[in-house]
Design a protein around this motif. Structure first.
Motif, short mmCIF file in Angstrom:
data_model
loop_
_atom_site.label_atom_id
_atom_site.label_comp_id
_atom_site.label_asym_id
_atom_site.label_seq_id
_atom_site.Cartn_x
_atom_site.Cartn_y
_atom_site.Cartn_z
N GLU A 51 0.83 -1.21 0.00
CA GLU A 51 0.00 0.00 0.00
C GLU A 51 0.86 1.25 0.00
N VAL A 52 1.98 1.20 0.72
CA VAL A 52 2.89 2.34 0.75
C VAL A 52 3.46 2.59 -0.65
N VAL A 53 3.85 1.52 -1.33
CA VAL A 53 4.40 1.66 -2.68
C VAL A 53 3.38 2.28 -3.62
N ASP A 54 2.12 1.89 -3.50
CA ASP A 54 1.07 2.49 -4.33
C ASP A 54 0.92 3.98 -4.05
N LEU A 55 1.01 4.36 -2.77
CA LEU A 55 0.88 5.76 -2.41
C LEU A 55 2.03 6.59 -2.98
N LEU A 56 3.21 5.98 -3.06
CA LEU A 56 4.38 6.72 -3.53
C LEU A 56 4.34 7.00 -5.02
N LYS A 57 3.35 6.46 -5.71
CA LYS A 57 3.16 6.78 -7.12
C LYS A 57 2.41 8.11 -7.30
N MET A 58 1.89 8.65 -6.19
CA MET A 58 1.08 9.87 -6.24
C MET A 58 1.95 11.09 -5.97
N SER A 59 2.96 11.29 -6.81
CA SER A 59 3.93 12.36 -6.58
C SER A 59 3.31 13.75 -6.65
N GLN A 60 2.18 13.88 -7.31
CA GLN A 60 1.54 15.19 -7.42
C GLN A 60 0.95 15.65 -6.09
N PHE A 61 0.80 14.73 -5.14
CA PHE A 61 0.19 15.07 -3.85
C PHE A 61 1.18 15.01 -2.68
N ILE A 62 2.34 14.41 -2.90
CA ILE A 62 3.27 14.18 -1.80
C ILE A 62 4.54 15.01 -2.01
N ASP A 63 4.87 15.84 -1.01
CA ASP A 63 6.05 16.70 -1.09
C ASP A 63 7.30 16.07 -0.47
N LEU A 64 7.11 15.24 0.55
CA LEU A 64 8.24 14.69 1.27
C LEU A 64 7.82 13.42 1.99
N VAL A 65 8.69 12.42 2.00
CA VAL A 65 8.43 11.18 2.72
C VAL A 65 9.50 11.01 3.80
N ALA A 72 15.59 -2.06 5.91
CA ALA A 72 14.93 -2.61 4.73
C ALA A 72 13.75 -1.75 4.30
N LEU A 73 12.98 -1.25 5.30
CA LEU A 73 11.84 -0.39 4.98
C LEU A 73 12.31 0.90 4.33
N VAL A 74 13.33 1.52 4.90
CA VAL A 74 13.82 2.79 4.36
C VAL A 74 14.32 2.61 2.93
N LYS A 75 15.05 1.54 2.67
CA LYS A 75 15.56 1.28 1.32
C LYS A 75 14.41 1.05 0.34
N THR A 76 13.37 0.33 0.79
CA THR A 76 12.21 0.09 -0.07
C THR A 76 11.54 1.41 -0.44
N ILE A 77 11.40 2.29 0.55
CA ILE A 77 10.76 3.59 0.32
C ILE A 77 11.58 4.41 -0.67
N ARG A 78 12.89 4.44 -0.48
CA ARG A 78 13.74 5.23 -1.37
C ARG A 78 13.67 4.74 -2.81
N GLU A 79 13.62 3.43 -2.99
CA GLU A 79 13.56 2.87 -4.34
C GLU A 79 12.22 3.16 -5.00
N ALA A 80 11.16 3.20 -4.19
CA ALA A 80 9.82 3.37 -4.75
C ALA A 80 9.40 4.83 -4.88
N ALA A 81 10.11 5.73 -4.18
CA ALA A 81 9.67 7.12 -4.11
C ALA A 81 9.82 7.87 -5.43
N GLY A 82 10.73 7.42 -6.29
CA GLY A 82 10.89 8.10 -7.57
C GLY A 82 11.36 9.53 -7.39
N SER A 83 10.55 10.48 -7.84
CA SER A 83 10.93 11.90 -7.77
C SER A 83 10.57 12.54 -6.44
N ILE A 84 9.94 11.82 -5.54
CA ILE A 84 9.57 12.39 -4.24
C ILE A 84 10.78 12.37 -3.31
N PRO A 85 11.14 13.51 -2.71
CA PRO A 85 12.27 13.52 -1.78
C PRO A 85 12.00 12.63 -0.57
N VAL A 86 13.03 11.93 -0.13
CA VAL A 86 12.94 11.07 1.05
C VAL A 86 13.94 11.57 2.09
#
Length: 327
Positions: A51-65, A72-86
């Motif tokens: 569910e977190v990975v799906d949310l990270l596709k919504m870059s138009q709504f998210i400014d920062l994660v 492992a969680l942090v690395k997963t988030i960084r890989e999935a965040a794309g253009s969203i700053p982490v």
């Protein structure tokens, strides 16, 4: 949760799947506690990493994660965040360097506290670096015995292994966050060698020196490129509450936006507001210059860093104030 909402941000809560029912209860309590201050939908409970990975596709709504959890969680988030700053850190590989000019009692207390106070914390010591001069006296053996009495498993570095009469197999990798009562110990020739070791294997989180030399302390602080650099105190002080930031949102090892322990200020950005009376830049341009900038502090409570721009003219009292509002 309070920091997130106070800063005007949404909040996603995710706990371990083994505590799902407890997570639901805690989530409901958080919603009830904040319902007078924000819409209940501003706080959501997330069940899985998918569910977190799906949310990270919504870059138009998210400014920062800001991920909080395992490496492992942090690395997963960084890989999935794309253009969203982490903002955060994947590992906390922290060092304590015992300098040749150390106070031995301080070194013993700081070493044990940095490793044993809370071994699972990201600011716990993972590698102890000791100046080679300490091998000549009883202090080195005393320090190692202190660790062993505290049930710490000691891994010997390659250089130290060669200098000991009897030594176990040397460790192969210093870049490890144990998160337990285990640490690496290595010998270095100088402060410069210690700094080089930290830059090679550290994670830029927190590193400390134990020394009575002001010059060594200053050099260590100026050359170690970590979010937190300490002199004669435990790495465990790297914490938002202990820094007076209130509740800690996280710890950042990046160089963008916020670094080190992050409190409410780390959730805010800057908005510049100008209030003028028809002023134009041309009035301040060389050749046509009729006005000039005068910078001075504004007497505004709790905004010590705010500056004023006084647009001055010889026969005109027009003023323009430049004010820093945080949103």
């Amino acid at each position: 949760g309070i920091n997130a909402e106070y800063g005007g941000n949404g909040l996603l809560l995710k706990g371990g799947k083994e505590a799902w029912h407890t997570n639901r209860v805690l989530f409901n309590l958080v919603q009830r506690a904040l319902e007078e201050f924000c819409p209940p939908t501003a706080i959501q409970l997330v069940a899985s990493r998918e569910e977190v990975v799906d949310l990270l596709k919504m870059s138009q709504f998210i400014d920062l994660v800001i991920p909080r959890g395992s490496s492992a969680l942090v690395k997963t988030i960084r890989e999935a965040a794309g253009s969203i700053p982490v903002m955060g850190h994947a590992e906390g590989i922290c060092h304590v360097y015992v300098d040749k000019d150390c106070d031995e009692d301080k070194a013993r207390r700081i070493t044990i506290d940095a490793k044993c106070d809370y071994p699972a914390a990201c600011n716990a010591m993972e590698t102890l670096l000791i100046h080679k001069s300490h091998l000549k006296g009883p202090f080195f053996q005393t320090l190692i015995e202190d660790l062993k009495r505290s049930n710490v498993k000691v891994n010997v570095g390659p250089r130290l292994s060669m200098l000991l009469p009897v030594s176990p197999k040397p460790l192969e990798n210093f870049a490890v966050e144990f998160g337990s009562l285990e640490c690496n110990v290595e010998i270095v020739d100088s402060l410069q060698d210690a700094v080089q070791h930290i830059h090679t294997y550290g994670s830029g989180h927190t590193d400390a020196i134990v020394t009575e030399s002001k010059d060594s302390a200053k050099e260590f602080q100026n050359t170690v490129d970590s979010a937190c650099v300490f002199v004669n105190c435990s790495t465990r002080f790297s914490d938002g509450y202990r820094f007076g930031l209130g509740a800690e949102v996280g710890i950042s090892t990046s160089r963008i936006h916020a670094r080190g322990p992050v409190g409410i200020q780390g959730l805010l950005t800057t908005k510049w507001v100008l209030v003028g009376d028809g002023q134009t830049v041309n009035e301040f341009t060389a050749g046509t210059k009729r006005k000039e900038f005068i910078f001075e502090s504004l007497p505004i409570a709790d905004q010590a860093d705010t500056t004023a721009v006084d647009l001055d003219e010889d026969e005109d009292e027009d003023e323009e104030e430049e004010e820093d509002d945080e949103s």
